[in-house]
Structure formats: structure tokens, C-alpha cells
Design a protein around this motif. Structure first.
Motif, PDB file in Angstrom:
ATOM      1  N   ALA A  97      97.603  79.421  55.499  1.00  0.00           N
ATOM      2  CA  ALA A  97      97.299  79.407  54.064  1.00  0.00           C
ATOM      3  C   ALA A  97      98.562  79.633  53.242  1.00  0.00           C
ATOM      4  CB  ALA A  97      96.251  80.470  53.743  1.00  0.00           C
ATOM      5  N   MET A  98      99.406  80.568  53.677  1.00  0.00           N
ATOM      6  CA  MET A  98     100.669  80.800  52.964  1.00  0.00           C
ATOM      7  C   MET A  98     101.567  79.565  53.036  1.00  0.00           C
ATOM      8  SD  MET A  98     100.880  83.799  51.532  1.00  0.00           S
ATOM      9  CE  MET A  98     102.641  84.040  51.393  1.00  0.00           C
ATOM     10  N   HIS A  99     101.604  78.934  54.183  1.00  0.00           N
ATOM     11  CA  HIS A  99     102.416  77.733  54.347  1.00  0.00           C
ATOM     12  C   HIS A  99     101.929  76.622  53.420  1.00  0.00           C
ATOM     13  CE1 HIS A  99     104.638  74.491  56.216  1.00  0.00           C
ATOM     14  NE2 HIS A  99     103.512  73.874  56.454  1.00  0.00           N
ATOM     15  N   LEU A 100     100.614  76.387  53.420  1.00  0.00           N
ATOM     16  CA  LEU A 100     100.063  75.357  52.540  1.00  0.00           C
ATOM     17  C   LEU A 100     100.284  75.709  51.071  1.00  0.00           C
ATOM     18  CD1 LEU A 100      96.745  74.457  54.379  1.00  0.00           C
ATOM     19  CD2 LEU A 100      98.852  73.116  54.257  1.00  0.00           C
ATOM     20  N   GLY A 101     100.173  76.993  50.736  1.00  0.00           N
ATOM     21  CA  GLY A 101     100.444  77.414  49.363  1.00  0.00           C
ATOM     22  C   GLY A 101     101.891  77.140  48.964  1.00  0.00           C
ATOM     23  N   ASN A 102     102.827  77.448  49.847  1.00  0.00           N
ATOM     24  CA  ASN A 102     104.238  77.172  49.558  1.00  0.00           C
ATOM     25  C   ASN A 102     104.497  75.682  49.409  1.00  0.00           C
ATOM     26  OD1 ASN A 102     105.317  79.727  49.379  1.00  0.00           O
ATOM     27  ND2 ASN A 102     105.830  79.862  51.530  1.00  0.00           N
ATOM     28  N   VAL A 103     103.932  74.876  50.299  1.00  0.00           N
ATOM     29  CA  VAL A 103     104.120  73.423  50.219  1.00  0.00           C
ATOM     30  C   VAL A 103     103.523  72.896  48.920  1.00  0.00           C
ATOM     31  CG1 VAL A 103     103.454  71.229  51.273  1.00  0.00           C
ATOM     32  CG2 VAL A 103     104.310  73.080  52.695  1.00  0.00           C
ATOM     33  N   TYR A 104     102.367  73.393  48.546  1.00  0.00           N
ATOM     34  CA  TYR A 104     101.722  72.955  47.304  1.00  0.00           C
ATOM     35  C   TYR A 104     102.590  73.295  46.093  1.00  0.00           C
ATOM     36  CZ  TYR A 104      98.395  72.697  43.472  1.00  0.00           C
ATOM     37  OH  TYR A 104      97.795  72.397  42.282  1.00  0.00           O
ATOM     38  N   VAL A 105     103.074  74.517  46.037  1.00  0.00           N
ATOM     39  CA  VAL A 105     103.908  74.929  44.902  1.00  0.00           C
ATOM     40  C   VAL A 105     105.190  74.114  44.854  1.00  0.00           C
ATOM     41  CG1 VAL A 105     105.288  76.843  43.991  1.00  0.00           C
ATOM     42  CG2 VAL A 105     102.942  77.245  44.708  1.00  0.00           C
ATOM     43  N   LEU A 106     105.840  73.935  45.986  1.00  0.00           N
ATOM     44  CA  LEU A 106     107.074  73.134  46.012  1.00  0.00           C
ATOM     45  C   LEU A 106     106.820  71.694  45.589  1.00  0.00           C
ATOM     46  CD1 LEU A 106     108.805  74.428  49.262  1.00  0.00           C
ATOM     47  CD2 LEU A 106     109.517  74.834  46.908  1.00  0.00           C
ATOM     48  N   SER A 107     105.717  71.107  46.037  1.00  0.00           N
ATOM     49  CA  SER A 107     105.434  69.725  45.648  1.00  0.00           C
ATOM     50  C   SER A 107     105.103  69.621  44.166  1.00  0.00           C
ATOM     51  CB  SER A 107     104.306  69.141  46.496  1.00  0.00           C
ATOM     52  OG  SER A 107     103.081  69.779  46.206  1.00  0.00           O
ATOM     53  N   ARG A 108     104.419  70.619  43.614  1.00  0.00           N
ATOM     54  CA  ARG A 108     104.142  70.615  42.162  1.00  0.00           C
ATOM     55  C   ARG A 108     105.429  70.727  41.353  1.00  0.00           C
ATOM     56  NH1 ARG A 108      99.016  70.283  39.636  1.00  0.00           N
ATOM     57  NH2 ARG A 108     100.152  71.400  38.047  1.00  0.00           N
ATOM     58  N   ILE A 109     106.319  71.610  41.791  1.00  0.00           N
ATOM     59  CA  ILE A 109     107.601  71.758  41.102  1.00  0.00           C
ATOM     60  C   ILE A 109     108.385  70.457  41.193  1.00  0.00           C
ATOM     61  CG2 ILE A 109     109.829  72.946  41.180  1.00  0.00           C
ATOM     62  CD1 ILE A 109     108.299  75.452  42.100  1.00  0.00           C
ATOM     63  N   ARG A 110     108.408  69.857  42.360  1.00  0.00           N
ATOM     64  CA  ARG A 110     109.142  68.608  42.545  1.00  0.00           C
ATOM     65  C   ARG A 110     108.541  67.500  41.698  1.00  0.00           C
ATOM     66  NH1 ARG A 110     109.076  64.100  46.100  1.00  0.00           N
ATOM     67  NH2 ARG A 110     111.193  63.315  46.396  1.00  0.00           N
ATOM     68  N   ARG A 111     107.222  67.388  41.679  1.00  0.00           N
ATOM     69  CA  ARG A 111     106.551  66.348  40.893  1.00  0.00           C
ATOM     70  C   ARG A 111     106.869  66.502  39.412  1.00  0.00           C
ATOM     71  NH1 ARG A 111     100.731  66.861  41.731  1.00  0.00           N
ATOM     72  NH2 ARG A 111     101.306  66.331  43.846  1.00  0.00           N
ATOM     73  N   ARG A 112     106.880  67.749  38.935  1.00  0.00           N
ATOM     74  CA  ARG A 112     107.202  67.988  37.537  1.00  0.00           C
ATOM     75  C   ARG A 112     108.641  67.569  37.230  1.00  0.00           C
ATOM     76  NH1 ARG A 112     106.026  73.728  35.872  1.00  0.00           N
ATOM     77  NH2 ARG A 112     107.863  74.113  37.122  1.00  0.00           N
ATOM     78  N   GLY A 113     109.565  67.861  38.140  1.00  0.00           N
ATOM     79  CA  GLY A 113     110.954  67.467  37.951  1.00  0.00           C
ATOM     80  C   GLY A 113     111.119  65.954  37.933  1.00  0.00           C
TER      81      GLY A 113
END
Length: 135
Positions: A97-113
Motif C-alpha cells: 500500500a505504501m509503495h502504491l501510494g508513493n507511485v501514485y503521488v509521484l505520477s500525479r506530480i509528474r503529470r502536473r509538471g
């Protein structure tokens, strides 16, 4: 030595090993995302990556420590395996769950950039034209 203590030692060894492995994997692969999001600023990407890894360690190792205690005394080898499977299964689910949460947050940050970069016009405005009124 008591079987409960043996189960605790095995649980700590495996849980801490898994936490370190997942954190290193996240650190190594998450750095690519952070570098892209931060427009190639390698120092900032490394700093943010390190902070994320420290937070990951704190949360997961804290959970492992809190989940160490057991309700029952273990009296047989079968009980050791049953206790370990339950405890390690929960730890693996939390790590996942922590891994998926980190991947989700990183992908959201990347998508926004990426979206911010796409909103800038490829050519700067050349001039301004006054609107005309329709007759």
C-alpha cells in the motif's frame, strides 16, 4: 529459547529486510520521476527523494515495531509459521500500500509538471490586436 522469541526475531529480520528492499527500489526508480518533474534539477530531486525514503522508513519501521507484539504464546513449530505468516502478510500488505501510494503521488506530480509544460505556447506572443466591434 522460547518459540515466541524465535518468531519475533524472524519477523523483525524479514520485515526490516523487506522494508529496506522496497525503499531502495522506490528510491532508485522514483528519482527518475522526480528529476523529470523538477525539470532536471538533480540536487533537488536527490533531496526530495531522500526525504521520501526517510518518511517511508519511519512509517514502515514504526508499523513493524507496533505490530511486533502478539496475543498468544507460541508452543509449536506450526504456531511459529502461523504467527509469522499472519504478521508478515500484514507487513507485506502495508508495504504494498505504501509503495502504491508513493507511485501514485509521484505520477500525479509528474503529470502536473507535464501539463504545466504543455500549457506554455511554443512561440512567444508576437503582438496584440485590438478587438473589433461587429456592426
Amino acid at each position: 529459547m522460547d518459540l515466541t522469541v524465535i518468531a519475533y526475531v524472524i519477523y523483525l529480520f524479514v520485515s526490516i529486510g523487506l522494508t529496506i528492499w522496497v525503499a531502495r527500489t522506490l528510491s532508485r526508480n522514483g528519482r527518475v520521476f522526480l528529476s523529470d518533474v523538477l525539470h532536471g534539477d538533480e540536487k533537488l530531486a536527490d533531496a526530495v527523494n531522500h526525504l521520501l525514503v526517510v518518511g517511508f522508513y519511519l512509517v514502515n519501521l514504526g508499523f513493524v515495531a507496533l505490530y511486533l507484539t502478539g496475543d498468544d504464546s507460541i508452543g509449536s513449530a506450526r504456531g511459529v509459521f502461523e504467527a509469522l505468516s499472519t504478521k508478515l502478510g500484514v507487513v507485506l500488505l502495508v508495504l504494498g500500500a505504501m509503495h502504491l501510494g508513493n507511485v501514485y503521488v509521484l505520477s500525479r506530480i509528474r503529470r502536473r509538471g507535464v501539463m504545466e509544460r504543455e500549457q506554455q505556447p511554443p512561440v512567444p506572443p508576437q503582438g496584440w490586436v485590438a478587438p473589433t466591434t461587429a456592426a
